[in-house]
Design a protein around this motif. Structure first.
Motif, short mmCIF file in Angstrom:
data_model
loop_
_atom_site.label_atom_id
_atom_site.label_comp_id
_atom_site.label_asym_id
_atom_site.label_seq_id
_atom_site.Cartn_x
_atom_site.Cartn_y
_atom_site.Cartn_z
N GLU A 175 0.74 -1.29 -0.22
CA GLU A 175 -0.07 0.02 -0.06
C GLU A 175 0.74 1.37 -0.09
OE1 GLU A 175 -0.98 -3.24 1.23
OE2 GLU A 175 -0.85 -2.28 2.99
N VAL A 176 2.13 1.29 0.73
CA VAL A 176 2.89 2.55 0.80
C VAL A 176 4.05 2.40 -0.28
CG1 VAL A 176 2.43 3.05 2.98
CG2 VAL A 176 3.95 1.34 2.65
N PHE A 177 3.92 1.36 -1.27
CA PHE A 177 5.04 1.34 -2.13
C PHE A 177 5.48 2.49 -3.00
CE2 PHE A 177 7.18 0.27 -6.41
CZ PHE A 177 8.34 -0.21 -5.95
N MET A 178 3.92 3.02 -3.68
CA MET A 178 4.34 3.91 -4.70
C MET A 178 4.61 5.36 -4.01
SD MET A 178 3.52 3.30 -7.68
CE MET A 178 2.94 1.93 -8.57
N GLU A 179 4.25 5.51 -2.69
CA GLU A 179 4.60 6.97 -1.99
C GLU A 179 6.11 6.83 -1.91
OE1 GLU A 179 2.32 7.01 1.60
OE2 GLU A 179 3.81 8.84 2.27
N ALA A 180 6.64 5.55 -1.38
CA ALA A 180 8.18 5.63 -0.93
C ALA A 180 8.90 5.59 -2.23
CB ALA A 180 8.35 4.15 -0.40
N LEU A 181 8.44 5.24 -3.31
CA LEU A 181 9.09 5.22 -4.56
C LEU A 181 9.32 6.59 -5.09
CD1 LEU A 181 10.26 3.65 -7.05
CD2 LEU A 181 7.92 3.59 -8.12
N GLU A 182 8.06 7.38 -5.07
CA GLU A 182 8.26 8.91 -5.36
C GLU A 182 9.32 9.64 -4.58
OE1 GLU A 182 4.61 11.52 -5.80
OE2 GLU A 182 4.53 9.65 -7.20
N SER A 183 9.43 9.46 -3.12
CA SER A 183 10.21 10.01 -2.35
C SER A 183 11.54 9.74 -2.49
CB SER A 183 9.72 10.13 -0.92
OG SER A 183 10.34 8.95 -0.24
N ALA A 184 11.69 8.48 -2.89
CA ALA A 184 13.39 7.58 -3.10
C ALA A 184 13.76 8.45 -4.38
CB ALA A 184 13.25 6.35 -2.98
N LYS A 185 12.92 8.41 -5.31
CA LYS A 185 13.22 9.08 -6.60
C LYS A 185 13.57 10.55 -6.30
CE LYS A 185 11.38 5.97 -10.16
NZ LYS A 185 12.55 5.85 -11.07
N GLY A 186 12.89 11.29 -5.80
CA GLY A 186 13.05 12.76 -5.48
C GLY A 186 14.27 12.88 -4.97
N GLU A 187 14.71 12.12 -3.90
CA GLU A 187 15.93 12.43 -3.30
C GLU A 187 17.20 11.87 -4.04
OE1 GLU A 187 15.72 11.24 0.95
OE2 GLU A 187 17.64 10.49 0.80
N ALA A 188 16.97 10.90 -4.89
CA ALA A 188 17.95 10.62 -5.54
C ALA A 188 18.23 11.64 -6.77
CB ALA A 188 17.61 9.21 -6.18
N ARG A 189 17.15 12.32 -7.26
CA ARG A 189 17.34 13.11 -8.47
C ARG A 189 18.08 14.28 -7.84
NH1 ARG A 189 12.39 13.88 -9.46
NH2 ARG A 189 12.26 11.95 -10.87
N THR A 190 17.65 14.63 -6.62
CA THR A 190 18.31 16.08 -6.17
C THR A 190 19.72 15.57 -5.74
OG1 THR A 190 16.13 16.26 -4.84
CG2 THR A 190 17.96 17.59 -4.07
N ALA A 191 20.12 14.30 -5.07
CA ALA A 191 21.33 14.42 -4.44
C ALA A 191 22.23 13.74 -5.55
CB ALA A 191 21.33 13.25 -3.41
N PHE A 192 21.70 13.05 -6.46
CA PHE A 192 22.96 12.42 -7.39
C PHE A 192 22.43 12.70 -8.86
CE2 PHE A 192 21.78 9.43 -3.86
CZ PHE A 192 22.98 9.78 -3.21
N GLY A 193 21.43 13.57 -9.25
CA GLY A 193 21.01 13.84 -10.62
C GLY A 193 20.67 12.64 -11.45
N ASN A 194 20.24 11.50 -10.80
CA ASN A 194 19.81 10.22 -11.30
C ASN A 194 18.91 9.72 -10.49
OD1 ASN A 194 19.40 7.86 -12.44
ND2 ASN A 194 21.66 7.49 -12.18
N ALA A 195 17.44 9.61 -10.93
CA ALA A 195 16.45 9.10 -10.33
C ALA A 195 15.92 7.65 -10.50
CB ALA A 195 15.25 9.82 -10.59
N ASP A 196 17.03 6.99 -11.09
CA ASP A 196 16.83 5.37 -11.06
C ASP A 196 16.87 4.69 -9.75
OD1 ASP A 196 16.21 5.96 -13.92
OD2 ASP A 196 18.07 4.93 -14.66
N VAL A 197 15.93 3.84 -9.64
CA VAL A 197 16.13 3.03 -8.54
C VAL A 197 16.36 1.36 -8.72
CG1 VAL A 197 14.95 4.66 -7.15
CG2 VAL A 197 13.56 2.78 -8.21
N LEU A 198 16.56 0.56 -7.69
CA LEU A 198 16.51 -0.88 -7.85
C LEU A 198 15.69 -1.16 -6.61
CD1 LEU A 198 18.56 -1.99 -5.43
CD2 LEU A 198 20.35 -1.51 -7.28
N ILE A 199 15.30 -2.35 -6.61
CA ILE A 199 14.45 -3.03 -5.71
C ILE A 199 15.10 -4.13 -4.92
CG2 ILE A 199 12.07 -3.62 -4.67
CD1 ILE A 199 11.97 -1.12 -6.23
N GLU A 200 15.44 -4.24 -3.67
CA GLU A 200 16.08 -5.51 -3.11
C GLU A 200 15.10 -5.98 -1.94
OE1 GLU A 200 19.89 -4.36 -1.32
OE2 GLU A 200 20.84 -4.33 -3.42
N LYS A 201 15.40 -7.30 -1.76
CA LYS A 201 14.85 -7.90 -0.61
C LYS A 201 15.36 -7.32 0.55
CE LYS A 201 13.01 -11.50 1.45
NZ LYS A 201 11.62 -11.01 1.62
#
Ligand code: ADP
Ligand code: ADP
Ligand code: MG
Length: 645
Positions: A175-201
């Motif tokens: 239920e909270v995946f989409m929200e977390a994805l958005e915030s992770a991508k936002g932080e990644a874009r600001t910090a590293f200029g690259n919004a791509d993510v991977l998913i891990e167990k």
């Protein structure tokens, strides 16, 4: 061997590299920014070149200026330290293009490990176990959500370009995946200029165990493992080597995998292969997975040096100068156990808020290795990492090395800024940690007992009174004390936000009584040394009106001038001010707005972190004095409330 090298860094790692280079007869050239003109690394170097403004982007990240400085000063090579340009493949290529040697791996090797997703794919091919998960190119949110379902919750979202714990989100349920994805991508874009993510167990109760590797461009050896499980918010706090509970079988499996990883990319120099380990049933060879490779010297490399006797910087210089690997795997062995604690200028009770300040006093005890880039009198500036030092101890067994760490921390003396020393001390005395029961969640679970605010006892208060009034020094027969009756006076001090009232009665220059409430402490000079109620006085440092007593990891007192009571009586609740220099990220207040105590009125970004600034009381906003984007200094007023009744 090189005649002269340039060290493209600052602080403790620049000093660390320079010491070994100089011991090898290699001259060192430092680079420095406006903020570092008088810094320790500049003083240590044989020559120093100014490269620009205080902000890293204007100095330590300016590759072309650094290369120009190296050419101008006749250097043969550049050592990057860690952070800054150390893992920047374009910089490595530019260094080579300028005809200089980069002391580290090739640009291609750094690129291969630069993004976590590509690195994982590469490692999978090399037969190194990787954390189960999705590290493909499809970044469609629905696809990523599907991947998370397939992996099974909880999962961890990670920025592929991530580092320093940024761009990471733990997701417990779909239920909270989409929200977390958005915030992770936002932080990644600001910090590293690259919004791509991977998913891990997400591994439950994991341990972080990493292997030190060293390559010559084709072959590699490993220098055993370090356990870095003691983390706060994915940042290492205390590291050790070897890992508690490590078996020969598991060590061989992890070491072998790390060497395969290094050899797969033709690695040259010092590197670290980080693994996540599921230690729920002890350490087992089928329960570790590759996380990432750090293609540089690691902050915690000294624990490896302590147990192997190898100077990793010496190896770096030798291999960069064209020598082969300095040792074969079978020549390397583990001797004893070592710990490292990272000492930072930060306010632990205030949520580990980075701190600044001038170090009025700094001293480390015998019996430890202290790697530091600052000296007494130096400033911890807001521009860089607020690390003061790394305290490293070694012993024949884990228990002895840990006792030495605990004792070294207790005897470390820092005055002039708040530090995490008491927190490190509490960790070194944590019972579960002492038993070797480490996992990355330990600190978060026990944070309440670890964040202890040291309270002064009557003896510490008495000592602060005497030191603050300059009564500890001086000859026993100092003038003015041949009195016909005892001299008594009231002294007020601030400690930890509380006012302490003490009554000082001077009997002679070598005898004072200090009363704090109903308790009386007798201070007597015996054979030139002060004793308080018979106990030897703790060391103290005095800096103006501030006295630091080195007991309980450092207690600082501010003597209140009787003429200046108002100023010292506490912060003004009408003004919301910047606690440190930084950039205003956002302001959530407007004139006339009604606010409640604890409301977030502004966000300040300082030292790579965001700090919410809260209303100290209920009230109405009178004036907003800062805008988003403003650079403000410590103490700058940002928001003013209407005067309270
Ligand atoms: P370690 O893995 O040894 O703990 P870290 O990854 O925490 O090291 O970082 C080592 C150094 O690199 C630190 O000084 C940190 O400030 C710096 N650093 C880490 N990640 C970044 C980044 N993305 N950008 C700039 N500096 C970074
Ligand atoms: P960074 O580049 O920021 O150092 P890492 O991938 O090395 O990122 O992960 C940092 C920390 O996050 C690890 O040391 C560990 O504590 C935690 N972590 C990473 N991956 C996992 C995972 N799959 N499960 C649980 N914890 C993890
Ligand atoms: Mg890492």
């Amino acid at each position: 061997m090189f005649e002269r090298i340039l060290v493209a860094n600052r602080g403790e790692i620049a000093c660390r590299v320079m010491r070994t280079a100089q011991a090898m007869g290699v001259e060192v050239v430092a680079v420095y920014s406006d903020a570092d003109r008088g810094a320790a690394h500049v003083a240590l170097a044989d020559r120093a070149v100014w490269i620009g403004g205080a902000a890293p982007s204007e100095s330590y990240l300016r590759g072309e200026a650094i290369i120009a400085a190296a050419l101008e000063t006749g250097c043969g090579a550049i050592h990057p330290g860690y952070g800054f340009l150390s893992e920047n493949p374009d910089f490595v290529a530019a260094v080579a293009a300028a005809g200089l040697v980069f002391i580290g791996p090739s640009a291609a090797a750094i690129r291969a490990m630069g993004l976590k997703d590509a690195a994982k794919a590469l490692m999978e091919k090399a037969g190194v176990p990787v954390v189960p998960g999705y590290h493909g190119a499809n970044q469609d949110p629905e696809h990523l959500a599907g991947a998370a379902d397939a992996i099974g919750y909880p999962v961890l979202i990670k920025a592929v370009a991530g580092g320093g714990g940024k761009g990471m989100r733990l997701v417990e349920a779909p239920e909270v995946f989409m929200e977390a994805l958005e915030s992770a991508k936002g932080e990644a874009r600001t910090a590293f200029g690259n919004a791509d993510v991977l998913i891990e167990k997400y591994i439950q109760k994991p341990r972080h165990i990493e292997v030190q590797v060293f390559g010559d461009g084709s072959r590699a050896v490993h220098l055993f493992e370090r356990d870095c499980s003691l983390q706060r918010r994915h940042q290492k706090v205390i590291e050790e080597a070897p890992a508690p509970g490590m078996t020969a079988e598991m060590r061989a499996a992890m070491g072998g995998a790390a060497v395969r990883a290094a050899e797969a990319i033709g690695y040259s120099g010092a590197g670290t292969v980080e693994f996540i380990v599921d230690g729920a049933d002890g350490l087992r060879p089928d329960r570790f997975w590759f996380m990432e490779m750090n293609t540089r010297l690691q902050v915690e490399h000294p624990v490896t040096e302590a147990i192997t006797g190898v100077d990793l910087v010496e190896w770096q210089l030798r291999v960069a100068a064209g020598e082969g690997l300095p040792a074969r795997q079978e020549d390397l062995a583990i001797n004893g156990h070592a710990f490292e604690a990272r000492l930072y200028a930060e306010d632990v009770p205030k949520g580990f808020l980075p701190a600044t300040g001038r170090l009025a006093h700094l001293a480390f005890p015998a019996g430890c290795r202290a790697d530091s880039g600052v000296r007494a009198g130096d400033e911890i500036s807001p521009w860089y990492d607020p690390m003061i030092a790394k305290v490293i101890t070694h012993g024949p067994t884990r228990a002895v090395a840990l006792r030495r760490l605990s004792s070294a921390l207790e005897r470390t003396e820092v005055a002039g800024t708040v530090t995490n020393l008491a927190f490190l001390g509490a960790l070194a005395q944590h019972e579960g940690f002492a038993r070797g029961e480490v996992d990355t969640g330990l600190i978060a679970r026990d944070i309440d007992t670890l964040v202890v605010v040291p309270e002064p006892g009557p003896r510490e208060v008495a000592l602060a009174v005497l030191a603050g009034l300059d009564l500890l020094e001086g000859a026993p027969e100092a003038a003015g004390f041949a009195l016909w009756q005892p001299l008594s006076r009231e002294v007020r001090l601030m400690q930890g936000g509380e006012e302490i009232v003490a009554r000082l009665t001077t009997l002679s220059s070598g005898a004072h009584d200090v009363e704090i409430g109903a308790v009386r402490v007798e201070a007597r000079r015996v054979g030139g040394l002060w004793r308080l109620d018979g106990e030897p006085a703790a060391p103290v440092a005095v800096d103006g009106r501030r006295v630091t007593v080195f007991a309980g990891f450092g207690l600082s007192f501010d003597l209140i001038d009787p003429l200046d009571r108002e100023g010292a009586a506490g912060a003004d609740a009408d003004i919301i001010e910047a606690p440190m220099p930084g950039v205003v990220k956002a302001v959530f207040a407007a004139p006339g707005q009604v606010v409640a105590k604890g409301d977030r009125l502004a966000v300040l970004e300082a030292m790579k972190m965001e700090h919410g600034l809260l209303a100290a009381r209920d009230g109405v906003v009178a004036e907003v004095l800062a805008r988003a984007g403003d650079q403000v200094s410590a103490g700058a007023a940002l928001v003013r409330l209407e005067a309270g009744e």
